[in-house]
Scaffold this active site. Structure first.
Site, PDB file in Angstrom:
ATOM      1  CE1 TYR A 242      28.731   8.367  11.482  1.00 52.43           C
ATOM      2  CE2 TYR A 242      27.850   7.315  13.431  1.00 52.43           C
ATOM      3  CZ  TYR A 242      27.700   8.188  12.381  1.00 52.43           C
ATOM      4  OH  TYR A 242      26.533   8.861  12.223  1.00 52.43           O
TER       5      TYR A 242
ATOM      6  CD1 TRP B 168      22.044  -6.685  11.969  1.00 45.42           C
ATOM      7  CD2 TRP B 168      23.959  -6.392  13.079  1.00 45.42           C
ATOM      8  NE1 TRP B 168      22.241  -5.334  12.126  1.00 45.42           N
ATOM      9  CE2 TRP B 168      23.412  -5.118  12.792  1.00 45.42           C
ATOM     10  CE3 TRP B 168      25.174  -6.448  13.771  1.00 45.42           C
ATOM     11  CZ2 TRP B 168      24.026  -3.923  13.182  1.00 45.42           C
ATOM     12  CZ3 TRP B 168      25.774  -5.254  14.156  1.00 45.42           C
ATOM     13  CH2 TRP B 168      25.207  -4.016  13.861  1.00 45.42           C
TER      14      TRP B 168
ATOM     15  CB  SER C 143      39.851 -10.815  15.555  1.00 47.51           C
ATOM     16  OG  SER C 143      40.352 -10.316  14.348  1.00 47.51           O
ATOM     17  CB  SER C 144      37.928  -5.916  15.508  1.00 51.04           C
ATOM     18  OG  SER C 144      36.908  -6.711  15.907  1.00 51.04           O
TER      19      SER C 144
ATOM     20  CG  ASP D 233      55.889  -5.423   9.812  1.00 51.24           C
ATOM     21  OD1 ASP D 233      54.670  -5.336  10.033  1.00 51.24           O
ATOM     22  OD2 ASP D 233      56.413  -6.422   9.286  1.00 51.24           O
TER      23      ASP D 233
ATOM     24  CE  LYS E 251      35.094  13.189   7.633  1.00 50.36           C
ATOM     25  NZ  LYS E 251      36.383  13.063   6.957  1.00 50.36           N
TER      26      LYS E 251
ATOM     27  CD  GLU F  43      30.910  -2.566  13.848  1.00 54.98           C
ATOM     28  OE1 GLU F  43      31.729  -2.404  14.769  1.00 54.98           O
ATOM     29  OE2 GLU F  43      31.145  -3.218  12.821  1.00 54.98           O
TER      30      GLU F  43
ATOM     31  CG  HIS G 218      25.168   5.262  15.679  1.00 53.84           C
ATOM     32  ND1 HIS G 218      24.206   5.038  14.736  1.00 53.84           N
ATOM     33  CD2 HIS G 218      25.880   6.305  15.227  1.00 53.84           C
ATOM     34  CE1 HIS G 218      24.324   5.926  13.769  1.00 53.84           C
ATOM     35  NE2 HIS G 218      25.327   6.714  14.039  1.00 53.84           N
TER      36      HIS G 218
ATOM     37  CB  SER H  79      40.172  12.210   2.155  1.00 51.97           C
ATOM     38  OG  SER H  79      38.924  12.366   2.757  1.00 51.97           O
TER      39      SER H  79
ATOM     40  NE  ARG I 217      15.777  -4.294   9.255  1.00 52.93           N
ATOM     41  CZ  ARG I 217      16.822  -3.916  10.014  1.00 52.93           C
ATOM     42  NH1 ARG I 217      16.673  -2.973  10.919  1.00 52.93           N
ATOM     43  NH2 ARG I 217      18.002  -4.465   9.864  1.00 52.93           N
TER      44      ARG I 217
ATOM     45  CG  HIS J 286      19.708   7.311  15.896  1.00 53.41           C
ATOM     46  ND1 HIS J 286      20.728   8.182  15.608  1.00 53.41           N
ATOM     47  CD2 HIS J 286      20.096   6.120  15.398  1.00 53.41           C
ATOM     48  CE1 HIS J 286      21.685   7.521  14.968  1.00 53.41           C
ATOM     49  NE2 HIS J 286      21.324   6.288  14.831  1.00 53.41           N
ATOM     50  CG  HIS J 287      20.194   2.439  15.959  1.00 52.97           C
ATOM     51  ND1 HIS J 287      20.364   2.017  14.668  1.00 52.97           N
ATOM     52  CD2 HIS J 287      21.245   3.248  16.225  1.00 52.97           C
ATOM     53  CE1 HIS J 287      21.485   2.534  14.183  1.00 52.97           C
ATOM     54  NE2 HIS J 287      22.035   3.283  15.104  1.00 52.97           N
TER      55      HIS J 287
ATOM     56  CG  HIS K 175      23.348 -10.361   4.016  1.00 53.22           C
ATOM     57  ND1 HIS K 175      24.214 -10.328   2.960  1.00 53.22           N
ATOM     58  CD2 HIS K 175      22.844  -9.107   4.132  1.00 53.22           C
ATOM     59  CE1 HIS K 175      24.232  -9.103   2.447  1.00 53.22           C
ATOM     60  NE2 HIS K 175      23.423  -8.333   3.147  1.00 53.22           N
TER      61      HIS K 175
ATOM     62  CB  THR L 269      28.197  14.019   7.449  1.00 57.86           C
ATOM     63  OG1 THR L 269      28.199  13.370   8.718  1.00 57.86           O
ATOM     64  CG2 THR L 269      28.298  12.987   6.360  1.00 57.86           C
TER      65      THR L 269
END
Lengths: 174, 537, 279
Positions: free
Chosen positions: B260, B145, B172-173, B109, B334, B258, B256, B271, B453, B305-306, B80, B331
């Protein structure tokens, strides 16, 4: 080359560099551990260059010895004494017993670890069986020494250090 | 009011799309076609990932194991996440970037059309391989994951397949990101200065840099896991003197930023939408740009922090606690800017605006729980509990996903030339907004009460809120079918959309006709057109 | 038009829906972090409450601001946009500086607690905890007592796929073990954590402790159950560790020192008997 292609190639090189950086994090991590002294497992596997100095007889620190058995092979591995009270700055010696219970020769390597990890920088080993892999004949039992001292600069709120070894049959790694 | 000067003659200069499936889609080089393929692919992956989420929530409806084996359950949580993050979110953003960035900066293009084609077509193969693991002996990857060793190497047959798939997604990315940067830096119309660019383009530029810097780090981590398994290296294997904790440091150095990567383009979309429907320019455009950039920068120095529970030294815990808390500052800027944009506006509530407003409220809730998670001693309680699950789903579902939905509702009439059924879209909104909270809010309670979890079954005291959460999940899941139907029917026909689509749109994409011509901005827009567009900020 | 009444009303609706089928034991009120029973758990909870309150206060302010805009500045109410409002350095400085102050207010007590948690001195008991797929091993290092702790049989039978056993009929379903860890109250216990296979994480919510058990690494953590809080405390493995990750609970019995001593003597005797029997 057109500017856009040059830029694309440059960005590609940045990506390749970032890939390399991923690998560079391995030594960087060890350097960071070494500089801060925190949990520097690599230093624990080498002879400490520090020498025992001024003894601090005002306090005693408990050093506990732990042994983790291998999951592969059939071994006996344990400390001779579970713990000892040490004076910081004084050189001590402790022994571990390793016994190859198999009917074939085998090689094992002990991986040392200190808890709490922040104490690693204050724990010096002048001699240890963990520096190199150890070969055992079938059924061989051996007492293996470790000589160490605790740095007198050890923070005052630490009164217990755990030296733990995980003994791996090198079959695991090969 | 909408006069599309350039669109008209663009039609004369160029041919339309190529005929034949292979010519048009397999060999596609047109940014709109590739964007469409990305979006369709992402939609498909959202449905697959959503179905997996429903398997999870069905199993968790009541205590006891009713439907699946624990191993399969673990596969579902793992797949998932992989499908949603790498198959849904990231391709959806890349699809939106493909469609919108050339139109927004006045480029004909993307800069590298063939590379663009390649970076898209890697994806279906990567995901075919990943999804195929569901059918190999031992099942799909089930180690989470985050692919932590040593658990991940117990994977069996799925291990090489999933690792290879992740490598392909990464390539790809990275290629997609290179294309975005090269396009933005080289293809802007004269007069489109960096600080005139729309926020979506801006946030994507920052995202693309993050992608180039961190996706290869993930590739490095994955490569090390592979060599540890097959070639006898011992990067992460304790037996050889390696350190499993080192893997976590490398992974989260990618992981991390990732997060963002997934949320920055959402900031851009919101925005753009909020000013349009407030009929007022975005408040503090420049500070928005700087806030996005500082969030991008901070994302590189908060990773640990993870992993507060791995036994980090005190100084490390302090450092990562403080840097993480600092993210609240940009943040906050914003959120305050968006709120001030609505203040003294003239608000209407079309579907994109509804989703953008829900984003504002619910993303902020995710931000609050993020701040709580930063507090290291309290994190010892939150870590790996449902509180974390609630947190990142608030950030990613009513956060990133709502922004993707808002973007589609905002730009779909421009793409298809038709207006969708707005009444039905509002139904879609209300169902989604209600059920997403029914789904995720109770998970805060579960986590605080002590539910870990990634467990397929739980103690009976967690039964009540799990049942509520599952009801929310099915409600939310089925509400999305409405979205699928709305998109399909909008593409097929419907009321003609005007060129500006919405009443008060600013930006180059709205200067084109609706539907946007197959080849747009073949001659760059004039300064006057650009200036008319930038009055939005 | 858009007010966030969506959340509570949806919850009420769902509650009503479930009300009909609500089980005998309703646990709707399990909403917050437990107060806990160790010398540090209360402090950690108050940190949590402190940040939660700040977030609520900021939320009331920010959401209130947004809601006022949504109500007051609707075009349907005849609102006219003020398009000159594009930028204000003063406002932006204010809403950068004030959050920084609030963050400092939050960070100071958190840092203080963190330093306190580091202090592991004066522990009176050392226990080694080893994670296995999927059970825990507890070793009382100074006593030579050691045993495994696995999910109890009743839970294990009920948790099988389609077991037909109602989990509600099993006491402490998934949260009870054959051999719980036993510790004395009012004594500082030093826990050493490691793992024999993959990464596990030892979590007891009432102790506010979660620490990873990592192969090849020894982690340490210490706790002291308050002298007036003997009882049984339950937690679970918190790090995904494979198929039965959800089925390796952590159960700790905190006993009065005298009861603990009696229990320990019994364990040692049993160990000695086993040894003689083996010989």
């Amino acid at each position: 080359m057109k500017p856009i292609h040059r830029m694309a190639v440059n960005l590609g090189l940045v990506a390749v560099g970032a890939f390399g950086f991923g690998f560079a994090l391995v030594p960087l991590y060890n350097v960071l551990c070494a500089v801060t002294g925190y949990g520097d497992a690599r230093a624990l596997r080498q002879i400490s260059t520090a020498q025992p100095t001024q003894e601090d007889e005002t306090r005693l620190v408990t050093v506990e010895f732990l042994a983790q058995l291998p999951t592969v092979g059939h071994w006996e591995f344990r400390p001779v004494v579970r713990s000892m009270q040490v004076v910081p700055g004084r050189l001590y010696s402790a022994e571990f017993i390793a016994h190859n219970l198999m009917d074939r020769g085998a090689t094992g390597q002990a991986i040392p670890n200190i808890a709490p990890s922040k104490v690693t920088a204050f724990f010096h080993k002048t001699e240890c069986f963990c520096f190199t892999p150890q070969h055992f004949e079938a059924g061989e039992q051996r007492q293996m020494p470790v000589r160490f001292f605790v740095d007198p600069a050890l923070p005052k709120y630490v009164d217990r250090i755990t030296l733990s070894y995980t003994f791996y049959d090198t079959q695991v790694t090969s | 009011m909408a006069h599309s000067e350039h669109a008209d003659h663009a039609e004369h200069d160029h041919h339309g799309p190529a005929h034949g499936f292979i010519q048009r889609w397999v060999m596609a080089t047109n940014h709109k076609d590739i964007g469409t393929m990305y979006l369709v692919f992402a939609g498909l992956m959202f449905l697959i990932g959503g179905a997996m989420a429903l398997v999870i929530r069905a199993e968790l409806w009541t205590p006891g194991l009713q439907f699946v084996d624990p191993q399969f359950f673990n596969s579902m949580t793992t797949m998932h996440a992989l499908v949603m993050i790498f198959g849904g979110m990231m391709p959806a953003w890349t699809g939106l970037a493909n469609w919108m960035i050339p139109m927004q900066v006045g480029a004909p293009d993307m800069a590298l059309p063939r590379l663009n084609n390649f970076s898209f077509w890697i994806l279906p193969f990567a995901f075919l391989m990943l999804l195929a693991t569901l059918f190999v002996p031992g099942g799909a990857p089930a180690g989470g994951w985050t692919i932590y060793p040593p658990l991940v190497v117990q994977g069996g047959a799925n291990f090489p397949m999933s690792m290879f798939a992740i490598h392909m997604m990464g390539i790809s990315s990275i290629l997609g990101a290179i294309n975005v940067i090269v396009t933005i830096m080289n293809m802007r119309a004269p007069g489109m200065t960096l600080l005139r660019m729309p926020m979506f383009t801006w946030t994507w530029l920052i995202t693309a840099y993050l992608l180039i810097l961190v996706m290869p780090v993930l590739a490095g981590a994955v490569t090390m896991v592979i060599t540890d398994h097959y070639f006898g290296t011992t990067f992460f294997s304790a037996a050889g003197g390696g350190d499993p904790v080192l893997y976590q440091h490398i992974f989260w150095f990618f992981g991390h930023p990732e997060v963002y990567i997934l949320i920055l383009p959402a900031f851009g979309v919101v925005s753009e939408i909020i000013p349009t429907f407030s009929r007022k320019p975005l408040f503090g455009y420049e500070s928005m740009v700087y806030a996005s950039a500082s969030i991008g920068f901070l994302s590189f120095i908060v990773w640990a922090h993870h992993m507060f529970t791995v036994g980090m030294p005190l100084a490390g815990q302090m450092f990562f606690m403080l840097t993480t808390m600092m993210i609240a500052v940009p943040t906050g800027v914003k959120v305050f800017n968006w709120s001030t944009t609505m203040w003294k506006g003239s608000l209407t509530f079309e579907p994109p605006m509804l989703f953008a407003i829900a984003f504002l409220f619910l993303f902020t809730i995710g931000g609050f729980s993020g701040l709580m998670l930063a507090i290291t001693p309290a994190d010892f309680q939150y870590h790996d509990s449902y509180f974390v699950v609630a947190h990142f789903h608030y950030v990613l579902v009513p956060g990133a996903l709502f922004a993707i939905i808002a973007a589609v509702y905002y730009w779909l009439p421009k793409w298809s030339g038709h207006m969708y059924n707005q009444t039905l879209a509002k139904w879609h909104f209300w169902l989604s907004a209600v059920f997403v909270n029914v789904l995720f809010f109770p998970q805060h309670f579960l986590g605080l009460a002590g539910m870990p979890r990634r467990i397929p079954d739980y103690a009976t005291q967690f039964a009540d809120w799990n049942a509520v959460s599952s009801i929310g999940a099915f409600g939310f899941g089925f509400a999305q079918l409405l979205f699928v139907w709305l998109i399909i029917s909008c593409v097929r026909g419907g009321e003609k959309a005007s060129d500006h689509v919405w009443e008060d749109t600013h930006g180059l994409e709205w200067e084109l006709s609706s539907p946007a011509p197959y080849h747009s901005w073949t001659t760059p827009p004039s300064d006057a057109v650009i200036l008319r567009g930038t009055t939005g900020h | 038009m858009l007010r966030k009444t969506g959340i509570p009303s949806a919850l009420v609706a769902t509650l009503a829906l479930l009300g009909a089928a609500a089980p005998a034991h309703a646990d709707w009120l399990l909403l917050n972090m437990p107060e806990g029973v160790t010398t540090m758990s209360g402090e950690i909870r108050s940190l949590h409450m402190n940040v939660l309150l700040w977030c609520t206060a900021i939320g009331v302010f920010v959401f209130g601001w947004m809601i006022v805009s949504l109500v007051k500045f609707r075009r349907s109410q005849g609102a006219v946009p003020d398009t000159t409002m594009v930028h204000s350095t003063k406002a932006e400085v204010i809403w950068t500086i004030i959050p920084v102050f609030i963050l400092v207010i939050m960070a100071v007590p958190a840092a203080r607690t963190l330093i306190k948690l580091e202090d592991a001195s004066n522990s009176q008991l050392s226990i080694k905890v080893t994670g296995y797929q999927w059970k825990w091993q507890y070793e009382y290092l100074d006593e030579g007592v050691s045993f495994f702790s696995t999910l109890d049989r009743a839970s294990d039978a009920a948790r099988q796929l389609d077991s037909g056993v109602d989990p509600n009929s099993v006491p402490n379903y998934l949260l009870s073990v054959d051999n719980p860890l036993v510790v004395p109250v009012g004594r500082k216990v030093h826990v050493l954590l490691t793992s024999q296979d993959v990464i596990h994480s030892w979590w007891v919510p009432d102790f506010a402790i979660k620490k990873d058990a990592i192969p090849g690494v020894t982690n340490s953590v210490s706790f002291e159950v308050k002298a007036d809080k003997p009882g049984t405390y339950r937690g679970q493995c918190a790090e995904l560790c494979g198929r039965d990750h959800g089925f390796m609970p952590v159960v700790v019995e905190a006993k009065l020192p005298a009861d603990y001593a009696a229990w320990l003597a019994e364990q040692k005797q049993a160990a000695a008997q086993n040894l003689t029997a083996a010989n």
